[in-house]
Design an enzyme around this catalytic site. Structure first.
Site, PDB file in Angstrom:
ATOM      1  N   SER A  51     -14.487 -20.534  27.324  1.00  0.00           N
ATOM      2  CA  SER A  51     -13.144 -19.973  27.244  1.00  0.00           C
ATOM      3  C   SER A  51     -12.494 -20.017  28.621  1.00  0.00           C
ATOM      4  CB  SER A  51     -13.204 -18.535  26.734  1.00  0.00           C
ATOM      5  OG  SER A  51     -13.158 -17.634  27.817  1.00  0.00           O
ATOM      6  N   LYS A  52     -11.194 -19.798  28.617  1.00  0.00           N
ATOM      7  CA  LYS A  52     -10.450 -19.859  29.874  1.00  0.00           C
ATOM      8  C   LYS A  52     -10.924 -18.762  30.835  1.00  0.00           C
ATOM      9  CE  LYS A  52      -7.030 -22.782  28.426  1.00  0.00           C
ATOM     10  NZ  LYS A  52      -6.449 -22.829  27.110  1.00  0.00           N
ATOM     11  N   ARG A  53     -11.666 -17.813  30.289  1.00  0.00           N
ATOM     12  CA  ARG A  53     -12.126 -16.721  31.156  1.00  0.00           C
ATOM     13  C   ARG A  53     -13.436 -17.044  31.877  1.00  0.00           C
ATOM     14  NH1 ARG A  53      -9.718 -14.367  26.893  1.00  0.00           N
ATOM     15  NH2 ARG A  53     -11.613 -14.461  25.668  1.00  0.00           N
ATOM     16  N   ASP A  54     -14.027 -18.198  31.560  1.00  0.00           N
ATOM     17  CA  ASP A  54     -15.265 -18.564  32.255  1.00  0.00           C
ATOM     18  C   ASP A  54     -14.913 -19.059  33.648  1.00  0.00           C
ATOM     19  OD1 ASP A  54     -17.308 -18.159  30.338  1.00  0.00           O
ATOM     20  OD2 ASP A  54     -16.517 -19.873  29.226  1.00  0.00           O
TER      21      ASP A  54
END
Ligand code: GLU
Length: 480
Positions: free
Chosen positions: A257-260
């Site tokens: 995800s973009k949060r990684d």
């Protein structure tokens, strides 16, 4: 496979830059095309106008080209037979096909407002319905009723009328046989009230008119496939063969995800940090495909030759950062020197290096790092560590340079260096040996005070190399 020419496509929405997952989809479509002498098409799905961002289309295309995934047809290289390659440029075509479905009685105008639909959804949820289905309020409106709505200022969408109890079956290239029942799918919108088609409709028209034979895409589109098959069915068109690739997961097994933050998301980030396109190509190839002999290094040609769609992995692919760095390092190490200079010099020049160093000197310096670096940016950082002196030392570093051994070792080494005429790794190594004999200090006691004096840090490349790079004068000036 029939005797139709293989035609595959990568069809991003320009709502973002080329993402690692998108690049992987594009890569497998490309391999499919090249394996079977087909065409790889790049086209743009830009109907979600509010979400489009400037520069995204260019990034999607140019970053693919950078990776060596070169389209046979694209927005920049269109084939007049199949264009336009942007959906917003063919709105009249979608309109015409939507009208055909209306005329056939399998699509209808829907005048429900957003608020009415939201209420409908709430009612259904309150009654225990798990997933919302349009209640067909507008399915059989009379002309008068429609006119009344129009007078109220309502603009209709067009919805497809799903078949009753129909099974959509297809053989997925990755998952094998897949079935969906039409009763589980509500009548969905194919044309929005502003005259713009929805993804599920436009994609069918595009794939059909562009004669696409195979569609490899992300698993998130699996549930869209029966909707698209319904449209194929109504038009009597043969659908392409679908394959839904598994998700990419991080090392914790969670969907990427973009949060990684420890995984770079966009191709441009990889480019800027000095990843090698061939290495990313290689890495992406193994992210969704398993070789039978655990071979790890594939050139583009080898990947095309080895690729076999039946071996596309059906379990999630783990994004392994270490493997990516290892692969990148492998490609850097194996570059011939000319290619290496071309790749590395921009990263050398980005560092804070003395202006007096010539290009040839810089090239020689860069060779010292060829087997050390994993990505281009490493050389910028390592050179900065050497050339940009840290003025403030950490606690431990300060203690070491003020230690008793430092007070003996540093002047002894300085004296030897002053006498040295030829500076290279061997001569520097030999004066370290002499200092060791003379002072009795060895190992960390010998090297660490000098390393910290030179760079301010306890880590970095071999000290002989540091001295070689700094030169005699600069080294001496730092040993004061
Ligand atoms: N524009 C879609 C996406 O970016 C493409 C889906 C498809 O390949 O059909 O996910």
């Amino acid at each position: 496979m029939g005797d139709k020419k293989v035609r595959v496509r990568y069809a991003p929405s320009p709502t973002g830059y080329l993402h690692i997952g998108g690049a992987r989809s594009a890569l497998f479509n490309f391999l499919y095309a090249k394996k079977y002498n087909g065409d790889f098409v790049f086209r743009i799905e830009d109907t979600d106008i509010e979400r489009n961002i400037p520069g995204a289309e260019e990034s999607q295309l140019h970053d693919l080209i950078w990776l060596g995934i070169i389209p046979d047809e694209s927005t920049e290289n269109p084939n007049p037979k199949y264009g336009p390659y942007r959906q917003t440029e063919k709105l009249d075509i979608y309109k015409k096909y939507a009208q055909k479905l209306v005329d056939m009685g399998v699509a209808y105008e829907c005048y429900c407002t957003e608020e009415e639909l939201a209420e409908m959804k709430e009612d259904q949820l309150a009654n225990g319905v798990k997933s919302f289905k349009y209640n067909r309020h507008c399915l059989n409106l009379t002309e008068e009723e429609k006119e009344k709505y129009r007078k109220e200022g309502r603009k209709p969408t067009i919805r497809i009328k799903m078949m009753e109890n129909h099974e959509f079956k297809f053989h997925d290239l990755v998952r094998g046989d897949v079935k969906f029942n039409s009763n589980d799918i509500g009548d969905f919108v194919i044309m929005k009230s502003n005259g713009i088609p929805t993804y599920n409709f436009a994609v069918v028209i595009d794939d059909h008119l562009m004669e696409i034979t195979h569609v490899l895409r992300g698993e998130e589109h699996l549930s869209n496939t029966p909707k698209q098959l319904q449209i194929y069915e109504y038009f009597g068109w043969e659908p392409p063969q679908f394959g839904h690739m598994t998700i990419i997961v991080n090392s914790n097994g969670k969907k990427l995800s973009k949060r990684d933050h420890d995984i770079l998301q966009f191709m441009s980030q990889y480019k800027n940090l000095g990843y090698v396109p061939e290495a990313i190509f290689n890495f992406l190839f193994l992210l969704g495909w398993t070789s039978d002999d655990n071979k790890e290094i594939f050139t583009k040609e080898e990947a095309i030759k080895a690729f076999d769609p039946s071996r596309l992995s059906s379990s999630p692919s783990m994004f392994d950062n270490k493997r990516l760095l290892w692969t990148n390092q492998y490609y850097i190490k194996h570059m011939d020197n000319e290619k290496y200079f071309e790749f590395i010099m921009p990263f050398v020049k980005k560092a804070n290096i003395p202006e007096t160093l010539s290009d040839d000197e810089l090239k020689n310096i860069s060779l010292i790092f060829k087997n050390e670096i994993e990505i281009g940016q490493n050389i910028t950082d390592m050179l900065n560590d050497i050339f940009v002196r840290k003025t403030e030392l950490g606690e431990e570093e300060a203690m070491i340079v003020n230690s008793n051994s430092a007070k003996i070792v540093i002047p002894a080494f300085k004296k030897k260096l002053e006498e040295l005429t030829l500076i290279n790794q061997d001569t520097v190594k030999s004066i370290f040996k002499e200092v060791q004999k003379e002072t009795g200090f060895k190992g960390k006691d010998l090297y660490m005070p000098i390393r910290i004096k030179l760079t301010g840090s306890m880590h970095g490349i071999e000290m002989f190399n540091i001295i070689d790079i700094l030169g005699k004068e600069e080294t001496l000036s730092r040993l004061i």
